[in-house]
Design an enzyme around this catalytic site. Structure first.
Site, short mmCIF file in Angstrom:
data_model
loop_
_atom_site.label_atom_id
_atom_site.label_comp_id
_atom_site.label_asym_id
_atom_site.label_seq_id
_atom_site.Cartn_x
_atom_site.Cartn_y
_atom_site.Cartn_z
N SER A 52 -3.05 2.68 -5.14
CA SER A 52 -1.99 2.24 -4.23
C SER A 52 -2.18 2.69 -2.79
O SER A 52 -1.46 2.23 -1.90
CB SER A 52 -0.63 2.71 -4.74
OG SER A 52 -0.22 1.96 -5.86
N LYS A 55 -2.52 0.07 -0.20
CA LYS A 55 -1.36 -0.62 0.35
C LYS A 55 -1.18 -0.31 1.85
O LYS A 55 -0.52 -1.07 2.57
CB LYS A 55 -0.09 -0.22 -0.39
CG LYS A 55 0.02 -0.75 -1.82
CD LYS A 55 1.36 -0.37 -2.43
CE LYS A 55 1.57 -1.01 -3.80
NZ LYS A 55 0.93 -0.27 -4.89
N SER A 112 6.38 1.91 -3.68
CA SER A 112 5.01 1.51 -4.01
C SER A 112 4.98 0.20 -4.78
O SER A 112 4.22 0.02 -5.74
CB SER A 112 4.29 2.61 -4.81
OG SER A 112 2.90 2.41 -4.78
#
Length: 385
Positions: A52, A55, A112
């Site tokens: 993640s 991102k 997230s």
């Protein structure tokens, strides 16, 4: 001829040697934002699954779109079947939703949200698909100097070829902090109860935000392949650091290691000013000019971090291709200041001419030519003074 002038700047800071920092992370890097120095790195250029943490690149693309007007914070975006299909961390969006861009940003940063990332990606994508957005991200990363980053999706979902290095994540983090201060505050939010859809999933996963160590971002990540990772930033005493770690075995170990790195970076280094903007450091030889020498100065204040427990001297040298050939323009880069600090990479700073030196007239050319001829006949070094 490359000319090097050695100058010495000594700071007596203690009597004990500084200990090198060793991290359990598979890959790591620590940067000081103010000085630009790399304080520690370990396999920092290895391209790894970023989970993640990737991102952050999606958010960079969103912030760029907000800045140039392609998106607005109040704009509502539709949710596609592709976005809804993602599991893992989500905002629990459905295809019936239309969600504000600002809510989606907070959903990516705090929750997230894999689904939120996909919604934003499809809105910006050149062909309306997440795959097209990933290709655009990869191209943009190369433009930003992130040479070990390739993307196949918007959120870090495990896929072959979706890779980033810790150095690239540090480059990206610095950009988010310095280029988009109006949006950086989202990263410090500790919770975001979007529509009360998942009360237990409203908390930011960044463990540093609650430790009172000046942390204000940025992103955690975890997959089975990547292990636990974190991109962190913190400010203490006016100093900001960025640190990135990946390949940690457990969530608890990630939190402990991140705090340990932050404490080390702030406590083991002190800042020292080397020179101020415009102050002449030395003079350089000039060839074929109306003056024989010109002053060299930094176009900015220069400060460096020095290991707090090091007694060694900070050594600096000035390097330039000399003699400098006229004409020389005031403010033009003509040399470099190379600063060597024990245990750290050399820091290199530009030096500029402090005044304009036009090309000399007929008599200057005659005198220079005679000097060159004399050198060739006698084998002696030239003297321009």
């Amino acid at each position: 001829m490359i000319r090097v002038i050695a100058i010495f700047m000594a700071f007596v800071l203690g009597a004990l040697p500084a200990l090198a920092f060793d991290t359990v992370a598979k890959s790591a890097i620590v940067l000081d934002v103010g000085t630009g120095q790399t304080l520690m790195e370990k396999n920092a250029d290895m391209a790894l699954p970023p989970a993640s943490m990737s991102k952050l690149m999606t958010l960079n693309m969103v912030f760029e779109a907000l800045k140039d007007g392609r998106l607005s914070l109040d704009q509502e975006l539709p949710v596609s079947a592709n976005a809804v299909k993602y599991g893992g961390s989500t905002m629990f969006l459905t295809e019936r939703d239309r969600v504000r861009v600002e809510d989606l940003i907070r959903g990516v940063v705090v929750l997230s949200g894999n689904d939120a990332s996909a919604v934003l990606a499809e809105a910006i994508s050149p062909d309306g698909t997440e795959r097209g957005f990933a290709a655009m991200m990869t191209e943009r990363a190369q433009q930003l100097g992130m040479t070990n980053s390739t993307f196949t999706n918007s959120n870090g979902w495990p896929e072959p070829g979706h890779r980033m290095s810790m150095r690239d994540l540090a480059i990206l983090s610095k950009r988010l902090i310095t280029d988009f201060p109006e949006y950086y505050g989202y990263f410090a939010e500790t919770e975001y109860p979007f529509d009360n859809r998942a009360p237990d999933n409203r908390f930011n996963r960044n463990p540093l935000l609650k430790l009172n160590i000046g942390a204000d971002g940025l992103k955690t990540g975890h997959t089975v392949e990547a292990g636990y990772g974190l991109v962190g930033s913190a400010v203490q005493g006016g100093r900001r650091i960025i640190f990135v770690i990946s390949g940690i075995n457990t969530e608890r170990q990630r939190a402990e290691e991140a705090e340990r790195i932050a404490n080390w970076a702030f406590r083991q280094f002190v800042e020292r000013k080397l020179t101020e903007e415009g102050v002449v450091i030395t003079d350089a030889d000039v060839w074929m000019g109306t003056a024989n020498r010109v002053g060299l100065a930094s176009p900015m204040d220069i400060s460096v971090l020095v290991p707090a427990l090091k007694k060694d001297e900070v050594k600096a040298k000035i390097s330039y291709q000399g003699p400098l050939e006229a004409p020389i323009q005031a403010g033009g880069k003509v040399a470099e200041l190379v600063v060597s600090i024990p245990g750290l990479e050399d820091a290199v700073y530009p030096l500029v001419a402090t005044e304009t030196v036009p090309t000399g007239g007929f008599m200057v050319r005659v005198r220079t030519s005679a000097t060159v001829l004399l050198r060739e006949l006698t084998g002696e070094a030239m003297n321009f003074f």
